[in-house]
Write a protein that holds these residues in place. Structure first.
Motif, PDB file in Angstrom:
ATOM      1  N   ASP A  39       0.877  -1.166   0.000  1.00  0.00           N
ATOM      2  CA  ASP A  39       0.000   0.000   0.000  1.00  0.00           C
ATOM      3  C   ASP A  39       0.912   1.213   0.000  1.00  0.00           C
ATOM      4  OD1 ASP A  39      -2.320  -1.542   0.231  1.00  0.00           O
ATOM      5  OD2 ASP A  39      -2.297  -1.450   2.420  1.00  0.00           O
ATOM      6  N   VAL A  40       0.601   2.213  -0.822  1.00  0.00           N
ATOM      7  CA  VAL A  40       1.401   3.429  -0.884  1.00  0.00           C
ATOM      8  C   VAL A  40       0.480   4.620  -0.652  1.00  0.00           C
ATOM      9  CG1 VAL A  40       2.962   4.863  -2.265  1.00  0.00           C
ATOM     10  CG2 VAL A  40       2.990   2.375  -2.538  1.00  0.00           C
ATOM     11  N   GLN A  41       0.817   5.411   0.353  1.00  0.00           N
ATOM     12  CA  GLN A  41       0.080   6.636   0.659  1.00  0.00           C
ATOM     13  C   GLN A  41       1.020   7.809   0.403  1.00  0.00           C
ATOM     14  OE1 GLN A  41      -3.122   6.324   1.639  1.00  0.00           O
ATOM     15  NE2 GLN A  41      -2.934   4.109   1.678  1.00  0.00           N
ATOM     16  N   GLU A  42       0.465   8.937   0.014  1.00  0.00           N
ATOM     17  CA  GLU A  42       1.278  10.126  -0.240  1.00  0.00           C
ATOM     18  C   GLU A  42       0.791  11.289   0.606  1.00  0.00           C
ATOM     19  OE1 GLU A  42       2.836  12.836  -4.007  1.00  0.00           O
ATOM     20  OE2 GLU A  42       1.140  11.492  -4.292  1.00  0.00           O
ATOM     21  N   THR A  43       1.737  11.960   1.244  1.00  0.00           N
ATOM     22  CA  THR A  43       1.448  13.209   1.940  1.00  0.00           C
ATOM     23  C   THR A  43       2.170  14.314   1.175  1.00  0.00           C
ATOM     24  OG1 THR A  43       3.354  13.067   3.425  1.00  0.00           O
ATOM     25  CG2 THR A  43       1.314  12.006   4.175  1.00  0.00           C
ATOM     26  N   ALA A  46       6.050  13.267   1.969  1.00  0.00           N
ATOM     27  CA  ALA A  46       6.612  11.916   1.982  1.00  0.00           C
ATOM     28  C   ALA A  46       5.656  10.892   1.375  1.00  0.00           C
ATOM     29  CB  ALA A  46       6.950  11.513   3.408  1.00  0.00           C
ATOM     30  N   PHE A  47       6.217   9.700   1.130  1.00  0.00           N
ATOM     31  CA  PHE A  47       5.432   8.526   0.750  1.00  0.00           C
ATOM     32  C   PHE A  47       5.482   7.567   1.921  1.00  0.00           C
ATOM     33  CE2 PHE A  47       7.307  10.123  -3.202  1.00  0.00           C
ATOM     34  CZ  PHE A  47       6.150  10.374  -3.929  1.00  0.00           C
ATOM     35  N   GLN A  48       4.361   6.967   2.237  1.00  0.00           N
ATOM     36  CA  GLN A  48       4.293   5.968   3.295  1.00  0.00           C
ATOM     37  C   GLN A  48       3.930   4.646   2.633  1.00  0.00           C
ATOM     38  OE1 GLN A  48       1.324   7.938   5.596  1.00  0.00           O
ATOM     39  NE2 GLN A  48       2.804   9.184   6.700  1.00  0.00           N
ATOM     40  N   VAL A  49       4.828   3.683   2.748  1.00  0.00           N
ATOM     41  CA  VAL A  49       4.659   2.395   2.086  1.00  0.00           C
ATOM     42  C   VAL A  49       4.517   1.318   3.156  1.00  0.00           C
ATOM     43  CG1 VAL A  49       5.681   0.719   0.498  1.00  0.00           C
ATOM     44  CG2 VAL A  49       6.055   3.169   0.140  1.00  0.00           C
ATOM     45  N   LEU A 125       9.226   7.436   3.368  1.00  0.00           N
ATOM     46  CA  LEU A 125      10.156   7.851   2.325  1.00  0.00           C
ATOM     47  C   LEU A 125       9.917   9.315   1.972  1.00  0.00           C
ATOM     48  CD1 LEU A 125       9.717   4.668   0.080  1.00  0.00           C
ATOM     49  CD2 LEU A 125      11.459   5.091   1.818  1.00  0.00           C
ATOM     50  N   PRO A 126      10.701  10.228   2.574  1.00  0.00           N
ATOM     51  CA  PRO A 126      10.512  11.661   2.311  1.00  0.00           C
ATOM     52  C   PRO A 126      10.797  11.993   0.848  1.00  0.00           C
ATOM     53  CG  PRO A 126      11.912  11.314   4.228  1.00  0.00           C
ATOM     54  CD  PRO A 126      11.738   9.992   3.566  1.00  0.00           C
ATOM     55  N   LYS A 127      10.015  12.915   0.324  1.00  0.00           N
ATOM     56  CA  LYS A 127      10.206  13.362  -1.054  1.00  0.00           C
ATOM     57  C   LYS A 127      11.437  14.253  -1.131  1.00  0.00           C
ATOM     58  CE  LYS A 127       5.278  13.481  -2.091  1.00  0.00           C
ATOM     59  NZ  LYS A 127       4.159  14.354  -2.466  1.00  0.00           N
ATOM     60  N   ARG A 128      12.174  14.121  -2.208  1.00  0.00           N
ATOM     61  CA  ARG A 128      13.326  15.001  -2.437  1.00  0.00           C
ATOM     62  C   ARG A 128      12.787  16.363  -2.848  1.00  0.00           C
ATOM     63  NH1 ARG A 128      17.820  12.432  -5.522  1.00  0.00           N
ATOM     64  NH2 ARG A 128      18.406  11.863  -3.424  1.00  0.00           N
ATOM     65  N   GLN A 129      13.219  17.384  -2.132  1.00  0.00           N
ATOM     66  CA  GLN A 129      12.782  18.737  -2.435  1.00  0.00           C
ATOM     67  C   GLN A 129      13.553  19.259  -3.644  1.00  0.00           C
ATOM     68  OE1 GLN A 129      10.179  20.003  -0.813  1.00  0.00           O
ATOM     69  NE2 GLN A 129      10.171  18.106   0.369  1.00  0.00           N
ATOM     70  N   LYS A 130      12.825  19.763  -4.579  1.00  0.00           N
ATOM     71  CA  LYS A 130      13.468  20.310  -5.770  1.00  0.00           C
ATOM     72  C   LYS A 130      14.004  21.688  -5.442  1.00  0.00           C
ATOM     73  CE  LYS A 130      10.553  17.726  -8.862  1.00  0.00           C
ATOM     74  NZ  LYS A 130       9.520  17.719  -9.842  1.00  0.00           N
ATOM     75  N   SER A 131      15.193  21.960  -5.948  1.00  0.00           N
ATOM     76  CA  SER A 131      15.769  23.281  -5.698  1.00  0.00           C
ATOM     77  C   SER A 131      15.024  24.311  -6.545  1.00  0.00           C
ATOM     78  CB  SER A 131      17.260  23.281  -6.031  1.00  0.00           C
ATOM     79  OG  SER A 131      17.446  22.911  -7.382  1.00  0.00           O
TER      80      SER A 131
END
Length: 140
Positions: A39-43, A46-49, A125-131
């Motif tokens: 199961d994959v959730q998105e905030t 981050a992604f929560q798997v 799994l935190p999202k990589r912040q785009k510069s």
């Protein structure tokens, strides 16, 4: 069509009634399920798997995150019986299973975390912040 039972389950169900008391045939265990269920959730950040891995020891789970690609590998070892024991039936899972999937954006691997409890692997799994904007290159 939805009422059809897969062929292997149909045969198992047919012979199930005969196996108790009529005969015992040796089995050597089934392999792990073909695919790890997730199961994959998105905030916003981050992604929560969550992944089902019943019967797997924590040290036999391997997680690899590269960019937006996540790879899970798990292995279950079957216990060897001693010389004075004879296995009559073994239906527990054993073997290896792996699964890879792609997330919508890359993961900040330095801040990622995972925990395993009651057969369920949970990953944050935190999202990589785009510069903001691009980077100006100097010409040498």
């Amino acid at each position: 069509m939805s009422n059809l039972v897969p062929r292997n389950r149909l045969l198992d169900n047919f012979f199930k009634d005969f196996s108790e008391g009529f005969f015992i045939r040796p089995l050597h265990g089934d392999s792990l399920p073909e695919q790890i269920r997730i199961d994959v959730q998105e905030t916003d950040n981050a992604f929560q798997v969550s992944a089902e891995l019943p019967g797997v020891k924590k040290e036999d789970i391997h997680i690899d995150v590269q960019g937006a690609r996540v790879t899970l590998k798990a292995e279950v070892h079957q216990q060897d019986s001693s010389k004075d024991e004879r296995s009559l039936r073994s239906e527990r899972y054993y073997g290896s299973v792996a699964r890879s999937f792609e997330l919508p954006s890359e993961v900040e691997t330095d801040q990622a975390s995972a925990r395993y409890e009651d057969g369920v692997l949970k990953m944050e799994l935190p999202k990589r912040q785009k510069s903001p904007g691009g980077r100006k290159l100097e010409i040498e």
